[in-house]
Design a protein around this motif. Structure first.
Motif, short mmCIF file in Angstrom:
data_model
loop_
_atom_site.label_atom_id
_atom_site.label_comp_id
_atom_site.label_asym_id
_atom_site.label_seq_id
_atom_site.Cartn_x
_atom_site.Cartn_y
_atom_site.Cartn_z
N GLN A 85 0.84 -1.21 0.00
CA GLN A 85 0.00 0.00 0.00
C GLN A 85 0.87 1.25 0.00
OE1 GLN A 85 -2.26 -0.97 3.56
NE2 GLN A 85 -4.15 -1.05 2.34
N LEU A 86 1.92 1.25 0.81
CA LEU A 86 2.83 2.40 0.86
C LEU A 86 3.55 2.58 -0.48
CD1 LEU A 86 4.35 1.95 4.42
CD2 LEU A 86 2.79 3.76 3.68
N ARG A 87 3.98 1.49 -1.08
CA ARG A 87 4.64 1.57 -2.40
C ARG A 87 3.68 2.13 -3.45
NH1 ARG A 87 6.61 -3.79 -0.86
NH2 ARG A 87 8.73 -3.51 -0.10
N GLN A 88 2.42 1.72 -3.39
CA GLN A 88 1.42 2.21 -4.34
C GLN A 88 1.19 3.71 -4.13
OE1 GLN A 88 0.05 0.69 -6.93
NE2 GLN A 88 -0.99 2.59 -7.45
N LYS A 89 1.12 4.14 -2.89
CA LYS A 89 0.94 5.57 -2.61
C LYS A 89 2.14 6.37 -3.11
CE LYS A 89 -2.19 5.07 1.24
NZ LYS A 89 -3.08 6.10 1.70
N LEU A 90 3.35 5.82 -2.95
CA LEU A 90 4.54 6.50 -3.45
C LEU A 90 4.49 6.59 -4.97
CD1 LEU A 90 7.30 7.80 -3.04
CD2 LEU A 90 8.30 5.50 -2.98
#
Length: 91
Positions: free
Chosen positions: A71-76
């Protein structure tokens, strides 16, 4: 068109604001970045948001589950794409 893009970008950043935690230790998950919860009324600029997301991703599985890291990678990736769109000439 450029103004509409900036308004949408601003709204997205405000909806997923990345405020600073009070008394957050490095071992805690950043729920503001991950889930848009526990955020103060502060909004980071796009560069600060990318740096904070990268730092959280670097904490890896000692703090986050694999699903949360994704999820964090997608937000980045979304934030980086937003920056690319804003930097395009003629917009």
């Amino acid at each position: 068109m450029k103004r509409a893009l900036l308004l949408v970008t601003g709204a997205l950043l405000m909806a997923t604001s990345t405020g600073v935690y009070a008394e957050q230790t490095p071992a805690e998950r950043n729920e503001c970045l991950l889930l848009s919860q526990n955020c103060k009324d502060q909004v980071d600029d796009i560069y600060t948001r990318m740096q904070r997301l990268s730092r959280e991703i670097d904490k890896g599985t000692r703090v986050y589950t694999p699903k949360e890291l994704e999820q964090l990678r997608q937000k980045l990736a979304e934030t980086q794409e937003m920056l690319r769109e804003m930097e395009k000439p003629g917009r």
